[in-house]
Design an enzyme around this catalytic site. Structure first.
Site, PDB file in Angstrom:
ATOM      1  CG  HIS A  35      10.680  -3.403  -9.284  1.00 40.12           C
ATOM      2  ND1 HIS A  35       9.408  -2.881  -9.299  1.00 40.12           N
ATOM      3  CD2 HIS A  35      11.381  -2.647  -8.408  1.00 40.12           C
ATOM      4  CE1 HIS A  35       9.357  -1.834  -8.478  1.00 40.12           C
ATOM      5  NE2 HIS A  35      10.538  -1.676  -7.910  1.00 40.12           N
ATOM      6  CG  ASP A  37       6.772  -9.421  -6.993  1.00 40.62           C
ATOM      7  OD1 ASP A  37       6.913  -8.462  -7.781  1.00 40.62           O
ATOM      8  OD2 ASP A  37       6.226  -9.313  -5.871  1.00 40.62           O
ATOM      9  N   GLY A 123       5.160   1.796   6.668  1.00 44.58           N
ATOM     10  CA  GLY A 123       5.355   2.601   5.464  1.00 44.58           C
ATOM     11  C   GLY A 123       6.799   2.851   5.061  1.00 44.58           C
ATOM     12  CB  SER A 128       3.849  -2.393   7.961  1.00 46.31           C
ATOM     13  OG  SER A 128       3.724  -1.319   7.054  1.00 46.31           O
ATOM     14  CB  SER A 129       0.584  -2.704   3.626  1.00 50.54           C
ATOM     15  OG  SER A 129       0.836  -1.384   3.929  1.00 50.54           O
ATOM     16  CG  ASP A 174       5.963  -7.409  -0.382  1.00 51.60           C
ATOM     17  OD1 ASP A 174       7.092  -7.781  -0.747  1.00 51.60           O
ATOM     18  OD2 ASP A 174       5.489  -6.293  -0.663  1.00 51.60           O
TER      19      ASP A 174
HETATM   20  C1  GLA Z   1       6.656  -4.019  -3.538  1.00 47.58           C
HETATM   21  C2  GLA Z   1       5.584  -5.025  -3.958  1.00 47.58           C
HETATM   22  C3  GLA Z   1       6.214  -6.383  -4.251  1.00 47.58           C
HETATM   23  C4  GLA Z   1       7.388  -6.255  -5.226  1.00 47.58           C
HETATM   24  C5  GLA Z   1       8.348  -5.157  -4.770  1.00 47.58           C
HETATM   25  C6  GLA Z   1       9.432  -4.888  -5.775  1.00 47.58           C
HETATM   26  O1  GLA Z   1       7.220  -4.394  -2.296  1.00 47.58           O
HETATM   27  O2  GLA Z   1       4.615  -5.159  -2.953  1.00 47.58           O
HETATM   28  O3  GLA Z   1       5.223  -7.258  -4.766  1.00 47.58           O
HETATM   29  O4  GLA Z   1       6.938  -6.045  -6.529  1.00 47.58           O
HETATM   30  O5  GLA Z   1       7.678  -3.935  -4.517  1.00 47.58           O
HETATM   31  O6  GLA Z   1      10.260  -5.992  -5.892  1.00 47.58           O
END
Ligand code: GLA
Length: 386
Positions: A35, A37, A123, A128-129, A174
């Site tokens: 949390h 990014d 999920g 994966s998404s 991600d």
């Molecule tokens: C999800 C979001 C990421 C990031 C994380 C928490 O995976 O896709 O961008 O914010 O939550 O770190």
């Protein structure tokens, strides 16, 4: 059969012709930096060996046909002139969205046949998404013969796809991990400049992802709420993003922030510090320190950011106490899904057995374990059709 052969073979059987393009985009583990990014902060993900695979071929006309092995070989179809409210199943919206996104940029990708496969559990928080998003961006760029985009450019297109077409307000972590993974390394990513510092992983430790088996029910609404709270806190502190805040600033503004926003901001500031410290810990192969940072990250996510759940806390606690474990924490957006742990390489087998049994006894849930070696990022391969 290897996964690439499975998807190529499925393409041949379904479309009765040979694919000309194979795309691979990996999932990710996030060692630390949760949390942060979307607060312009620091994260330390790595691409893993599990990936989304697309087999594809161009076809004349403007129809795009898509089939997914992960959804019972479900089939979807859309026009390459697709508009944003086109009715498509969720998984196929990623593909439709990539065609739409490129058209917004003045390039219309041609008609195509696409088969989706791969081996990232869907999920559970292994991205994966995001990997599917990166894979379809790689595909439309290949179909329109656009070279010259960096892996970071591709990741940003995949983020735009999530924001604009899927309505998911994710950060960049991600997609950056999937597009820019470096074999054998985690990456310290500065989410403001997108600068990547490769971090070599010490041989004595393995990264083990553990799926708690608790589905992520509240994840999307709570994620959007946390993002809003961070923006509010940044506005009150007078900074453009919480990346620029300090603990002293939060302390001084405690009255204005109130207890909840103070806690959220404190998590972001301390998590950014832990992520930078993790870089030093791994560089000096100080695994005790690295494990301690993971444990403290979990406490902060649980208490200050409030994104854990009971089952996850049980899993993390059980994991932290297991022989050979340096440290563990929840991973990803939260509210269930996966934990990430750093485990002594020689102890991994016993660790999996012990944690699995202890966790099941307390929660009656069965955990799944994924020992992850850091792998390379997304790429496109052109196939011989003869
Ligand atoms: C999800 C979001 C990421 C990031 C994380 C928490 O995976 O896709 O961008 O914010 O939550 O770190």
């Amino acid at each position: 059969m290897e996964h690439r052969d499975v998807v190529v073979d499925a393409f041949r059987r379904h479309y009765r012709c040979a694919p000309t393009i194979l795309v691979r985009a990996p999932g990710r583990a996030n060692l630390i930096g949760e949390h942060t990014d979307y607060n312009d902060g620091f994260v330390m993900p790595m691409a893993i060996h599990r990936a989304v695979l697309l087999a594809a071929a161009q076809q004349s006309g403007d129809q795009v046909q898509v089939c997914s092995l992960d959804y019972g070989s479900e089939v979807a179809e859309f026009s390459s002139q697709i508009d944003p409210d086109a009715e498509l199943p969720h998984w196929a919206r990623y593909v439709g969205g990539a065609w739409w996104l490129l058209r917004q940029r003045g390039v219309v990708p041609p008609g195509a046949k696409v088969m989706i496969g791969g081996d990232i559990p869907i999920g559970v928080g292994m991205s994966s998404s995001a990997a599917l998003g990166v894979a379809v961006i790689e595909l439309v760029l290949a179909l329109t013969e656009q070279s010259g985009l960096s892996q970071a450019d591709k990741a940003l297109l995949a983020v735009e796809l999530e924001h604009e077409f899927l309505g998911t307000p994710c950060g960049v972590m991600d997609q950056m991990a999937s597009a820019s993974g470096i074999a054998g390394h985690a990456m310290l990513l500065d989410c403001r400049s997108l600068e990547i510092t490769p971090v070599s992983m010490p041989d004595q430790a393995q990264v083990v992802i553990i799926n708690s088996g608790k589905s992520r029910a509240l994840a999307s609404s709570a994620y959007a709420e946390r993002r809003r709270q961070c923006e509010q806190a940044a506005a009150i502190l007078g900074v453009s993003a919480l990346r620029d805040a300090t603990l002293d600033m939060i302390e001084a503004a405690h009255e204005l922030l109130g207890p909840i926003l103070s806690q959220r901001a404190r998590h972001v500031v301390t998590e950014n510090n832990r992520t930078l410290q993790m870089h030093s810990a791994l560089a000096s192969a100080d695994l005790a320190m690295a494990g301690n940072l993971l444990n403290r990250s979990h406490t902060s996510l649980r208490d200050d950011y409030a994104v854990s759940v009971w089952e996850m806390d049980q899993l993390v606690q059980t994991t932290q106490q297991a022989d050979g474990c340096f440290g563990a924490r929840m991973m990803g957006g939260g509210f269930g899904g996966c934990a990430v742990s750093l485990v002594e390489a020689a102890a991994v087998d016993a660790f999996i057995e012990d944690v699995g049994a202890a966790y099941e006894q307390v929660t009656e849930l069965r955990a799944e374990f994924y020992v992850c070696a850091p792998g390379g990022g997304s790429h496109v391969q052109y196939l011989e059709t003869g």
